[in-house]
Design an enzyme around this catalytic site. Structure first.
Site: not given
Length: 638
Positions: A553, A304, A617, A308
């Site tokens: 993510s 993660e 949407d 990022d």
């Protein structure tokens, strides 16, 4: 001599002092694992804290305040509040402070024993158990946790004088079990485990190992690289006002980046105009003992943060520093509330403070724990991107509302807050759905929305993909490789005014084919996500090799990088940051600023989920960002 006026005042004071006692709070059940073992000792001392009611926090009031500085048609657009103004506006009234302190003094505790916190959020006094029981018409008992042996002091219920009830939000200690038990639960638990592998509703998914990097636009359907993203969203921009701008990425310990992986990525992918980022590192802001740990190394611990930071730093170029908010120590862990405490001092005690069943409680008394309590000592970045999330149903409505109010306060201060929308379509963590009693279950059939994405004061980011065999010049679709873009309708929060036109149009033209027992079909609830970005096939360096990564993510930091560059353009000509963007992006002026996504859906819970459509949407929101149009529109605003 008594005058008529003095007699009236005396009678009023007596009436308040002896106003009838009414039930203020009662626990419905004893939490699992705890047993009541004995009555607490009468002469033991309790550190009593009275959390005072703080005004102006209703959702409609917050929306009105936020629209005043965020809606492009408002004369006060961009006139963001200072932290001091926010703290003062949301502080309890002098009336509340005076009423509670007078009652405590009249009850025999003595004014010299009372303390009021600096932000007026708490009235505090050390009182014996006997004094407290008499004051609150209750009994205090000692409870023991069966597995850990930890003791906790609590009451079953308590009462307050009727005239004090409007002024008190919470009393600590009382009915709540805010004892921290040093025990990790299952991987899907939300108990202080945001950074733990498998925790939360959003975590990147690892695909194939990459042995041959294809960094050309013809292969973006196979491998997503920074060049692909720049081409998709028109992000050809070099910062001009980096020293006045800021971009924050949030990670929760034990999630951590590896410096060697940042350099491996930078060796293979230069920033705009060939700028090398080898050796570049984020500026670390350690909140509540947050540490970039190196003990556990795997995709689960490094994926993660590596994802990022590698893309965030590359897309804003080496000219723009990136701040890493690393939250929580290794022993206790942390949650979103710990981050918010660190950014805004007014939040630390807001509506009773943090909840130990969800948040890290600091100082951390566990062995080796962080002994500080970081409250309002870190400056919020202009844009803050977070790739973590919970299931809405795993949190109480009160907990979610308290936190959502804080995102509004950050918006008032000019901060753009982004959250990933989730990776399981209309399902929640672990692709679980809800049963009729609001429990997560593999057998559940009710859609399971995510939080904080359902908070109307954040910008929720969904995921798209370059379709197999397609080029970057062709329309993307909703992500349907490995993950599905999280989206749907909140069960907690009403539809904000900025969404009413777009969402009502979607529901009218594309009525979902599901019963009201499957999702919140009222047409009056917050819909999410708001926008999207590519979330498939990201080439990421993790633990010394490259792999393909999927997830919202990835989408959130990309949107964060684009909006950071919009801020730069405004700051460069003397304008303010964009702050909370939702009222602007849903307005008519921004209608052409997004690439509309009209293909794909977000399956889950045994259904096809919702479908994409022309316009808004609940799969991809308004679509993906068109940077040249967005920056042009925002430069036209004050």
């Amino acid at each position: 001599m008594f005058t008529l006026f003095s007699l009236v005042l005396a009678a009023t004071a007596v009436a308040q002092t002896i106003s009838p006692s009414v039930l203020h709070a009662k626990r419905s059940h004893l939490p699992a694992g705890w047993s009541r073992v004995r009555r607490h000792t009468p002469d033991a001392v309790l550190p009593l804290r009275f959390g005072l009611v703080q005004p102006n926090v209703g959702m409609s009031t917050l929306e009105e305040l936020l629209n005043d500085v965020s809606h492009p048609e408002s004369p006060n657009y961009g006139m963001h509040w200072t932290p001091a103004r926010v703290a003062d506006h949301f502080a309890p009234s002098d009336e509340a402070v005076d009423a509670v302190t007078a009652w405590l003094a009249d009850s025999g505790l003595g004014k010299e024993r009372l303390r009021v916190s600096r932000n007026k959020g708490w009235v505090m006094v050390n009182a014996t158990v006997a004094e407290t029981e008499s004051l609150l018409h209750t009994e205090y008992h000692v409870y023991v946790h069966e597995l850990s042996g930890k003791e906790h002091i609590a009451s079953e219920a308590y009462n307050l004088p009727a005239h004090i009830v409007p002024h008190v939000e919470i009393i600590v200690p009382s009915i709540d079990f805010n004892a921290v038990v040093p025990k990790r639960s299952s991987p899907t638990s939300t108990h202080i485990t945001l950074g733990q592998p498998g925790a939360g509703t959003v975590s990147p998914k690892l695909g194939a190992v990459v042995t041959n990097i294809l960094d050309d636009l013809e292969n973006c359907h196979n491998q997503t690289t920074p060049n692909c993203l720049r081409a998709l969203y028109g992000l050809e921009y070099s910062p001009l006002a980096a020293s006045r701008n800021s971009f924050g990425i949030v990670e929760y310990t034990p999630q951590a980046y590896l410096p060697s992986d940042l350099d491996l990525f930078a060796t293979n992918f230069t920033s705009l105009f060939g700028q090398s980022l080898v050796g570049a590192r984020p500026n670390i802001q350690s909140i509540d003992g947050g540490v970039v740990q190196t003990v556990s190394e795997s995709f689960d611990f490094n994926g993660e943060s590596n994802l990022d930071l590698q893309y965030a730093m590359n897309l804003v170029t080496g000219h723009q520093p990136v701040t890493l908010y690393q939250v929580g120590d290794l022993q206790m862990g942390a949650s979103f509330n710990n981050l918010l405490d660190g950014l805004d001092a007014s939040y630390c005690t807001f509506e009773g403070g943090d909840d130990a069943t969800q948040d890290g409680i600091y100082p951390d008394r566990l062995p080796g724990g962080y002994l500080g309590n970081d409250c309002g000592i870190f400056k919020p970045a202009g844009v803050i991107s977070t790739s973590y999330g919970y299931n809405e149903a795993d949190l109480s409505p009160a907990y979610a509302a308290r936190q959502c109010a804080e995102y509004a306060k950050l918006g008032l201060m000019g901060v753009t807050v982004l959250y990933s929308s989730g990776d399981n379509g209309v399902a929640g963590n672990g692709a679980l759905c809800l049963t009729s009693n609001d429990k997560d279950s593999a057998q559940g059939q009710i859609f399971n929305p995510g939080f904080p994405s359902t908070c109307p004061f954040v910008t929720s980011v969904g995921a798209t993909q370059v379709n197999p065999g397609a080029s970057v010049t062709e329309p993307e679709s909703a992500c349907e490789q490995v993950i599905f873009s999280g989206g749907g309708f909140s069960n907690y929060f009403a539809m904000p005014s900025y969404q009413q036109g777009a969402v009502t149009e979607y529901l009218s033209a594309n009525p979902p084919p599901y019963a009201s027992t499957v999702y919140n079909s009222t047409g009056k609830s917050r819909a999410y996500p708001d926008v999207s970005a590519n979330g498939a096939n990201y080439v990421v360096a993790v633990n010394g090799q490259f792999g393909l990564v999927f997830g919202t993510s990835a989408s959130a930091p990309v949107v964060g990088a684009i909006l950071t560059m919009v801020n730069d353009a405004r700051l460069a000509i003397g304008k303010r940051p964009i702050g909370f963007i939702n009222p602007a992006i849903y307005s008519p002026a921004f209608k052409g600023a997004f690439h509309d996504i009209t293909a794909g859906s977000n399956p889950g819970c045994g259904t096809k989920g919702f479908s994409t459509a022309t316009g808004y949407d609940p799969v991809t929101g308004l679509g993906t960002l068109n940077f040249p149009v967005l920056v042009a529109e925002w430069l036209l605003l004050p």
